[in-house]
Design a protein around this motif. Structure first.
Motif, PDB file in Angstrom:
ATOM      1  N   THR A 178      62.223  -7.467 -69.585  1.00 32.49           N
ATOM      2  CA  THR A 178      63.310  -6.783 -70.301  1.00 32.49           C
ATOM      3  C   THR A 178      62.993  -6.635 -71.791  1.00 32.49           C
ATOM      4  O   THR A 178      63.349  -5.638 -72.404  1.00 32.49           O
ATOM      5  CB  THR A 178      64.645  -7.535 -70.144  1.00 32.49           C
ATOM      6  N   ARG A 227      69.304 -12.389 -62.635  1.00 33.96           N
ATOM      7  CA  ARG A 227      68.664 -12.377 -63.950  1.00 33.96           C
ATOM      8  C   ARG A 227      67.254 -11.833 -63.854  1.00 33.96           C
ATOM      9  O   ARG A 227      66.528 -12.132 -62.926  1.00 33.96           O
ATOM     10  CB  ARG A 227      68.573 -13.805 -64.525  1.00 33.96           C
ATOM     11  N   GLN A 228      66.872 -11.054 -64.874  1.00 33.86           N
ATOM     12  CA  GLN A 228      65.499 -10.550 -64.897  1.00 33.86           C
ATOM     13  C   GLN A 228      64.696 -11.352 -65.902  1.00 33.86           C
ATOM     14  O   GLN A 228      65.244 -12.048 -66.736  1.00 33.86           O
ATOM     15  CB  GLN A 228      65.506  -9.068 -65.294  1.00 33.86           C
ATOM     16  N   MET A 229      63.395 -11.233 -65.822  1.00 35.24           N
ATOM     17  CA  MET A 229      62.526 -11.970 -66.725  1.00 35.24           C
ATOM     18  C   MET A 229      62.512 -11.319 -68.106  1.00 35.24           C
ATOM     19  O   MET A 229      62.409 -10.105 -68.216  1.00 35.24           O
ATOM     20  CB  MET A 229      61.090 -11.991 -66.188  1.00 35.24           C
ATOM     21  N   VAL A 230      62.571 -12.136 -69.155  1.00 35.34           N
ATOM     22  CA  VAL A 230      62.544 -11.619 -70.529  1.00 35.34           C
ATOM     23  C   VAL A 230      61.231 -10.895 -70.798  1.00 35.34           C
ATOM     24  O   VAL A 230      61.180  -9.928 -71.553  1.00 35.34           O
ATOM     25  CB  VAL A 230      62.743 -12.764 -71.550  1.00 35.34           C
TER      26      VAL A 230
END
Lengths: 67, 312
Positions: free
Chosen positions: A30, A24-27
Protein backbone atom coordinates in the motif's frame (compact mmCIF):
# COMPACT_ATOMS: atom_id res chain seq x y z
CA UNK A 1 -22.14 11.72 26.39
CA UNK A 2 -22.27 10.69 30.00
CA UNK A 3 -20.93 7.18 30.17
CA UNK A 4 -19.27 5.40 33.05
CA UNK A 5 -15.68 4.27 32.68
CA UNK A 6 -16.95 0.69 32.47
CA UNK A 7 -19.36 1.56 29.63
CA UNK A 8 -16.62 3.38 27.74
CA UNK A 9 -14.25 0.44 28.04
CA UNK A 10 -16.94 -2.00 26.96
CA UNK A 11 -17.66 0.18 23.90
CA UNK A 12 -13.95 0.15 23.05
CA UNK A 13 -13.71 -3.59 23.52
CA UNK A 14 -16.73 -4.28 21.30
CA UNK A 15 -15.24 -2.03 18.65
CA UNK A 16 -11.86 -3.78 18.76
CA UNK A 17 -13.57 -7.16 18.49
CA UNK A 18 -15.26 -5.94 15.30
CA UNK A 19 -12.04 -4.53 13.91
CA UNK A 20 -9.97 -7.63 14.49
CA UNK A 21 -11.85 -9.19 11.58
CA UNK A 22 -10.86 -6.40 9.12
CA UNK A 23 -8.84 -7.42 6.12
CA UNK A 24 -5.42 -5.79 6.12
CA UNK A 25 -2.94 -5.35 3.30
CA UNK A 26 0.81 -5.18 3.59
CA UNK A 27 2.32 -1.69 3.97
CA UNK A 28 5.03 -2.71 1.50
CA UNK A 29 2.28 -2.85 -1.09
CA UNK A 30 0.00 0.00 0.00
CA UNK A 31 2.89 2.38 0.74
CA UNK A 32 4.24 1.85 -2.75
CA UNK A 33 0.81 2.61 -4.21
CA UNK A 34 0.60 5.88 -2.29
CA UNK A 35 4.01 6.86 -3.67
CA UNK A 36 2.88 5.95 -7.19
CA UNK A 37 -0.31 7.94 -6.83
CA UNK A 38 1.65 11.01 -5.79
CA UNK A 39 4.11 10.62 -8.64
CA UNK A 40 1.31 10.27 -11.17
CA UNK A 41 -0.44 13.42 -9.90
CA UNK A 42 2.60 15.52 -9.09
CA UNK A 43 2.79 17.08 -12.55
CA UNK A 44 -0.63 18.63 -12.06
CA UNK A 45 -0.07 19.90 -8.53
CA UNK A 46 0.13 23.72 -8.71
CA UNK A 47 1.47 24.14 -5.18
CA UNK A 48 4.20 21.65 -5.93
CA UNK A 49 5.47 22.79 -9.29
CA UNK A 50 4.35 26.40 -9.26
CA UNK A 51 2.08 28.33 -11.57
CA UNK A 52 3.24 30.70 -14.31
CA UNK A 53 2.53 34.31 -13.28
CA UNK A 54 0.15 34.91 -16.15
CA UNK A 55 -1.99 31.95 -15.15
CA UNK A 56 -1.98 32.69 -11.44
CA UNK A 57 -5.44 33.91 -10.39
CA UNK A 58 -3.96 35.36 -7.20
CA UNK A 59 -1.23 37.40 -8.80
CA UNK A 60 -1.28 40.97 -7.52
CA UNK A 61 -2.62 43.16 -10.26
CA UNK A 62 -0.78 46.40 -10.68
CA UNK A 63 -2.22 49.61 -12.09
CA UNK A 64 -5.43 51.35 -11.11
CA UNK A 65 -8.64 49.92 -9.77
CA UNK A 66 -12.02 51.04 -10.99
CA UNK A 67 -14.51 51.56 -8.22
CA UNK B 1 11.59 3.43 3.36
CA UNK B 2 9.10 3.35 0.51
CA UNK B 3 10.23 6.80 -0.54
CA UNK B 4 13.98 6.23 -0.34
CA UNK B 5 14.56 6.60 -4.05
CA UNK B 6 12.14 9.47 -4.53
CA UNK B 7 13.79 12.75 -5.45
CA UNK B 8 13.84 15.28 -2.66
CA UNK B 9 11.90 18.49 -3.17
CA UNK B 10 13.74 21.71 -3.85
CA UNK B 11 13.37 25.04 -2.10
CA UNK B 12 9.85 26.31 -1.75
CA UNK B 13 8.74 29.88 -2.02
CA UNK B 14 5.17 30.44 -1.02
CA UNK B 15 3.83 33.92 -0.65
CA UNK B 16 0.75 35.36 0.95
CA UNK B 17 -1.23 36.72 -1.98
CA UNK B 18 -4.28 37.97 -0.17
CA UNK B 19 -5.06 38.96 3.40
CA UNK B 20 -8.76 38.95 4.28
CA UNK B 21 -9.50 41.41 7.06
CA UNK B 22 -12.87 42.04 8.58
CA UNK B 23 -13.48 39.66 11.42
CA UNK B 24 -13.57 41.32 14.80
CA UNK B 25 -12.13 38.39 16.65
CA UNK B 26 -10.41 35.00 16.24
CA UNK B 27 -11.08 33.20 12.97
CA UNK B 28 -12.03 29.65 13.88
CA UNK B 29 -12.96 27.92 10.66
CA UNK B 30 -13.04 28.35 6.89
CA UNK B 31 -14.07 26.46 3.78
CA UNK B 32 -13.67 26.96 0.03
CA UNK B 33 -16.50 27.10 -2.46
CA UNK B 34 -16.22 24.68 -5.38
CA UNK B 35 -15.76 27.73 -7.65
CA UNK B 36 -12.20 27.91 -6.25
CA UNK B 37 -12.49 31.57 -5.38
CA UNK B 38 -15.13 32.09 -2.73
CA UNK B 39 -14.41 31.38 0.89
CA UNK B 40 -16.67 31.21 3.96
CA UNK B 41 -15.14 31.91 7.36
CA UNK B 42 -16.48 32.00 10.91
CA UNK B 43 -15.25 33.69 14.04
CA UNK B 44 -15.42 33.95 17.80
CA UNK B 45 -17.27 37.22 17.35
CA UNK B 46 -20.28 35.35 16.02
CA UNK B 47 -19.88 36.49 12.43
CA UNK B 48 -19.83 34.32 9.35
CA UNK B 49 -18.46 36.02 6.22
CA UNK B 50 -18.36 34.95 2.58
CA UNK B 51 -15.40 36.43 0.70
CA UNK B 52 -14.34 36.62 -2.92
CA UNK B 53 -10.69 35.70 -2.46
CA UNK B 54 -9.64 37.20 -5.80
CA UNK B 55 -10.91 40.69 -4.97
CA UNK B 56 -11.00 40.34 -1.14
CA UNK B 57 -14.54 41.73 -1.21
CA UNK B 58 -17.00 40.55 1.39
CA UNK B 59 -20.03 39.25 -0.43
CA UNK B 60 -22.20 38.16 2.49
CA UNK B 61 -22.11 38.47 6.24
CA UNK B 62 -24.38 37.11 8.92
CA UNK B 63 -24.26 37.41 12.68
CA UNK B 64 -25.01 34.26 14.58
CA UNK B 65 -26.89 34.36 17.89
CA UNK B 66 -23.90 32.76 19.61
CA UNK B 67 -20.21 33.50 19.87
CA UNK B 68 -17.50 30.94 18.98
CA UNK B 69 -18.79 29.83 15.59
CA UNK B 70 -16.38 26.92 15.43
CA UNK B 71 -17.58 25.32 12.25
CA UNK B 72 -18.58 26.49 8.80
CA UNK B 73 -18.91 24.86 5.42
CA UNK B 74 -19.79 25.79 1.84
CA UNK B 75 -22.52 23.82 0.08
CA UNK B 76 -21.40 21.96 -3.08
CA UNK B 77 -23.75 24.09 -5.21
CA UNK B 78 -22.22 27.29 -3.86
CA UNK B 79 -25.72 28.48 -3.00
CA UNK B 80 -25.65 28.02 0.76
CA UNK B 81 -23.41 27.84 3.78
CA UNK B 82 -23.68 25.94 7.05
CA UNK B 83 -22.30 27.00 10.42
CA UNK B 84 -22.58 26.49 14.16
CA UNK B 85 -20.70 26.47 17.43
CA UNK B 86 -21.65 27.20 21.02
CA UNK B 87 -25.32 27.18 20.05
CA UNK B 88 -24.99 23.35 19.75
CA UNK B 89 -26.64 23.56 16.35
CA UNK B 90 -25.73 23.52 12.70
CA UNK B 91 -27.73 26.01 10.67
CA UNK B 92 -27.93 26.44 6.92
CA UNK B 93 -28.17 29.88 5.28
CA UNK B 94 -29.09 30.11 1.59
CA UNK B 95 -26.93 32.75 -0.10
CA UNK B 96 -28.89 35.41 -1.85
CA UNK B 97 -27.70 38.30 -3.96
CA UNK B 98 -30.93 40.21 -3.50
CA UNK B 99 -29.96 43.28 -1.44
CA UNK B 100 -33.45 43.48 0.01
CA UNK B 101 -33.30 40.04 1.51
CA UNK B 102 -32.02 39.52 5.01
CA UNK B 103 -29.80 36.46 5.04
CA UNK B 104 -30.63 35.69 8.65
CA UNK B 105 -34.34 35.53 7.87
CA UNK B 106 -33.91 32.44 5.70
CA UNK B 107 -31.88 30.55 8.29
CA UNK B 108 -32.73 26.90 8.69
CA UNK B 109 -31.78 24.99 11.85
CA UNK B 110 -30.70 21.54 10.79
CA UNK B 111 -28.68 19.78 13.46
CA UNK B 112 -29.12 19.67 17.22
CA UNK B 113 -26.46 18.34 19.51
CA UNK B 114 -26.23 18.38 23.28
CA UNK B 115 -22.92 20.21 23.25
CA UNK B 116 -20.94 22.53 20.97
CA UNK B 117 -20.68 21.95 17.25
CA UNK B 118 -17.01 21.47 16.36
CA UNK B 119 -17.20 20.60 12.67
CA UNK B 120 -19.66 20.32 9.82
CA UNK B 121 -19.55 19.33 6.18
CA UNK B 122 -22.09 18.92 3.40
CA UNK B 123 -21.95 15.48 1.82
CA UNK B 124 -21.74 15.43 -1.98
CA UNK B 125 -25.04 17.32 -2.25
CA UNK B 126 -26.69 20.28 -0.57
CA UNK B 127 -29.22 17.89 0.95
CA UNK B 128 -27.23 16.29 3.73
CA UNK B 129 -24.89 17.55 6.39
CA UNK B 130 -22.46 15.67 8.59
CA UNK B 131 -21.70 17.16 12.01
CA UNK B 132 -19.24 16.54 14.85
CA UNK B 133 -19.83 17.69 18.41
CA UNK B 134 -18.42 18.19 21.87
CA UNK B 135 -21.11 15.72 22.95
CA UNK B 136 -18.88 12.92 21.64
CA UNK B 137 -20.96 12.01 18.61
CA UNK B 138 -21.13 12.66 14.89
CA UNK B 139 -24.40 12.78 13.03
CA UNK B 140 -25.83 12.86 9.52
CA UNK B 141 -28.84 15.13 8.90
CA UNK B 142 -31.33 15.80 6.15
CA UNK B 143 -31.16 19.54 5.46
CA UNK B 144 -34.73 19.96 4.23
CA UNK B 145 -36.50 18.28 7.14
CA UNK B 146 -33.85 18.58 9.85
CA UNK B 147 -34.25 14.87 10.43
CA UNK B 148 -31.44 12.86 11.99
CA UNK B 149 -30.52 10.19 9.43
CA UNK B 150 -27.71 8.43 11.27
CA UNK B 151 -25.71 8.94 14.42
CA UNK B 152 -22.20 7.77 15.09
CA UNK B 153 -21.22 6.73 18.60
CA UNK B 154 -17.82 5.50 19.61
CA UNK B 155 -15.63 8.41 20.63
CA UNK B 156 -15.02 8.52 24.37
CA UNK B 157 -14.85 12.32 24.46
CA UNK B 158 -15.48 15.47 22.38
CA UNK B 159 -15.21 14.99 18.63
CA UNK B 160 -13.21 17.90 17.20
CA UNK B 161 -13.02 17.29 13.47
CA UNK B 162 -14.24 15.26 10.55
CA UNK B 163 -13.59 14.80 6.85
CA UNK B 164 -15.58 13.02 4.17
CA UNK B 165 -13.89 10.46 1.93
CA UNK B 166 -13.43 11.59 -1.68
CA UNK B 167 -16.61 10.59 -3.49
CA UNK B 168 -14.92 7.86 -5.52
CA UNK B 169 -14.05 5.92 -2.39
CA UNK B 170 -17.52 5.39 -1.11
CA UNK B 171 -19.58 6.41 1.85
CA UNK B 172 -17.14 6.82 4.68
CA UNK B 173 -15.77 9.64 6.78
CA UNK B 174 -13.06 10.02 9.39
CA UNK B 175 -13.37 11.84 12.72
CA UNK B 176 -10.85 12.83 15.39
CA UNK B 177 -11.39 13.64 19.03
CA UNK B 178 -10.20 14.49 22.51
CA UNK B 179 -9.96 10.76 23.20
CA UNK B 180 -6.84 10.80 20.95
CA UNK B 181 -8.62 8.51 18.50
CA UNK B 182 -9.25 8.83 14.81
CA UNK B 183 -12.23 6.75 13.70
CA UNK B 184 -13.39 5.80 10.22
CA UNK B 185 -17.15 5.35 9.86
CA UNK B 186 -19.55 3.72 7.43
CA UNK B 187 -22.16 6.42 6.77
CA UNK B 188 -24.94 4.01 5.96
CA UNK B 189 -24.69 1.64 8.90
CA UNK B 190 -23.36 4.04 11.52
CA UNK B 191 -20.64 1.52 12.35
CA UNK B 192 -17.06 2.40 13.04
CA UNK B 193 -14.96 0.45 10.54
CA UNK B 194 -11.47 1.25 11.75
CA UNK B 195 -9.97 3.19 14.62
CA UNK B 196 -6.48 4.49 15.30
CA UNK B 197 -5.06 5.55 18.62
CA UNK B 198 -1.44 6.60 18.29
CA UNK B 199 -1.54 10.31 19.09
CA UNK B 200 -0.64 11.43 22.60
CA UNK B 201 -3.24 14.17 22.78
CA UNK B 202 -6.39 15.65 21.21
CA UNK B 203 -6.73 15.26 17.45
CA UNK B 204 -7.69 18.69 16.13
CA UNK B 205 -7.85 17.97 12.43
CA UNK B 206 -8.25 15.02 10.08
CA UNK B 207 -8.05 15.11 6.30
CA UNK B 208 -8.29 12.37 3.69
CA UNK B 209 -5.39 11.88 1.34
CA UNK B 210 -6.53 12.69 -2.25
CA UNK B 211 -6.90 9.05 -3.34
CA UNK B 212 -8.93 8.17 -0.26
CA UNK B 213 -6.57 5.37 0.75
CA UNK B 214 -5.11 7.25 3.68
CA UNK B 215 -5.70 10.24 5.93
CA UNK B 216 -3.61 12.70 7.91
CA UNK B 217 -4.19 14.05 11.38
CA UNK B 218 -2.93 17.04 13.37
CA UNK B 219 -2.80 16.95 17.14
CA UNK B 220 -2.07 18.89 20.31
CA UNK B 221 0.88 16.50 20.74
CA UNK B 222 2.67 18.69 18.13
CA UNK B 223 2.76 15.95 15.51
CA UNK B 224 0.92 15.21 12.31
CA UNK B 225 0.55 11.60 11.27
CA UNK B 226 -0.38 9.64 8.19
CA UNK B 227 -2.57 6.56 8.49
CA UNK B 228 -2.81 4.01 5.70
CA UNK B 229 -6.40 2.71 5.59
CA UNK B 230 -5.72 -0.46 3.64
CA UNK B 231 -2.79 -1.50 5.82
CA UNK B 232 -4.80 -0.34 8.84
CA UNK B 233 -1.91 1.42 10.56
CA UNK B 234 0.00 4.63 11.08
CA UNK B 235 2.74 4.89 8.45
CA UNK B 236 4.37 8.26 9.07
CA UNK B 237 4.90 10.86 11.78
CA UNK B 238 5.64 14.47 10.84
CA UNK B 239 7.41 16.08 13.76
CA UNK B 240 10.52 17.91 14.86
CA UNK B 241 11.97 18.42 18.31
CA UNK B 242 11.71 22.14 17.77
CA UNK B 243 7.96 21.94 17.16
CA UNK B 244 6.31 21.87 20.55
CA UNK B 245 2.97 23.52 19.88
CA UNK B 246 -0.14 21.70 18.75
CA UNK B 247 -1.10 21.34 15.11
CA UNK B 248 -4.60 22.69 14.67
CA UNK B 249 -5.35 22.07 11.01
CA UNK B 250 -3.99 19.97 8.14
CA UNK B 251 -4.59 19.59 4.41
CA UNK B 252 -2.88 17.99 1.41
CA UNK B 253 -1.77 19.55 -1.84
CA UNK B 254 -3.52 18.22 -4.96
CA UNK B 255 -1.15 15.30 -5.55
CA UNK B 256 -0.79 14.46 -1.88
CA UNK B 257 2.94 15.12 -1.94
CA UNK B 258 2.72 18.08 0.42
CA UNK B 259 0.98 18.29 3.79
CA UNK B 260 0.25 21.80 5.04
CA UNK B 261 -0.22 22.10 8.78
CA UNK B 262 -1.14 25.15 10.85
CA UNK B 263 0.15 25.35 14.39
CA UNK B 264 -0.55 27.10 17.65
CA UNK B 265 2.90 28.75 17.48
CA UNK B 266 1.55 30.95 14.64
CA UNK B 267 3.41 29.09 11.87
CA UNK B 268 2.48 26.83 8.99
CA UNK B 269 4.80 23.91 8.34
CA UNK B 270 4.88 22.28 4.93
CA UNK B 271 5.81 18.59 5.06
CA UNK B 272 7.04 16.26 2.35
CA UNK B 273 4.50 13.46 2.82
CA UNK B 274 6.76 10.79 1.31
CA UNK B 275 10.07 11.69 2.93
CA UNK B 276 8.70 12.82 6.27
CA UNK B 277 10.78 15.98 6.26
CA UNK B 278 9.72 19.59 6.51
CA UNK B 279 10.20 21.49 3.24
CA UNK B 280 9.12 24.92 4.35
CA UNK B 281 7.95 26.99 7.27
CA UNK B 282 5.62 29.90 6.62
CA UNK B 283 5.46 32.94 8.87
CA UNK B 284 2.97 35.75 8.75
CA UNK B 285 0.13 35.14 11.14
CA UNK B 286 0.35 36.99 14.43
CA UNK B 287 -1.47 34.43 16.48
CA UNK B 288 -2.46 30.76 16.35
CA UNK B 289 -3.35 29.29 12.99
CA UNK B 290 -6.74 27.71 13.64
CA UNK B 291 -7.90 26.52 10.24
CA UNK B 292 -6.34 25.68 6.88
CA UNK B 293 -7.73 24.36 3.56
CA UNK B 294 -6.26 23.91 0.12
CA UNK B 295 -8.44 25.30 -2.68
CA UNK B 296 -10.45 22.81 -4.79
CA UNK B 297 -8.07 23.04 -7.75
CA UNK B 298 -4.94 23.08 -5.61
CA UNK B 299 -3.66 26.47 -6.77
CA UNK B 300 -3.65 27.99 -3.31
CA UNK B 301 -4.43 27.35 0.30
CA UNK B 302 -6.14 29.55 2.84
CA UNK B 303 -5.26 29.82 6.52
CA UNK B 304 -7.35 31.44 9.25
CA UNK B 305 -5.96 32.66 12.54
CA UNK B 306 -6.68 33.97 16.00
CA UNK B 307 -5.09 37.18 14.68
CA UNK B 308 -8.53 37.89 13.08
CA UNK B 309 -7.32 37.47 9.51
CA UNK B 310 -7.31 34.89 6.75
CA UNK B 311 -4.45 34.57 4.29
CA UNK B 312 -4.45 33.04 0.84
Amino acid sequence: QDMTEKELLKMELDQLKREVKNERQMVSKTGKEIKEYIESMAGEDPLLKGVPEDKNPFKEKGGCTIS
Amino acid sequence: QVAERVEALGQFVMKTRRTLKGHGNKVLCMDWCKDKRRIVSSSQDGKVIVWDSFTTNKEHAVTMPCTWVMACAYAPSGCAIACGGLDNKCSVYPLTFDKNENMAAKKKSVAMHTNYLSACSFTNSDMQILTASGDGTCALWDVESGQLLQSFHGHGADVLCLDLAPSETGNTFVSGGCDKKAMVWDMRSGQCIQSFETHDSDINSVRYYPSGDAFASGSDDATCRLYDLRADREVAIYSKESIIFGASSVDFSLSGRLLFAGYNDYTINVWDVLKGSRVSILFGHENRVSTLRVSPDGTAFCSGSWDHTLRV
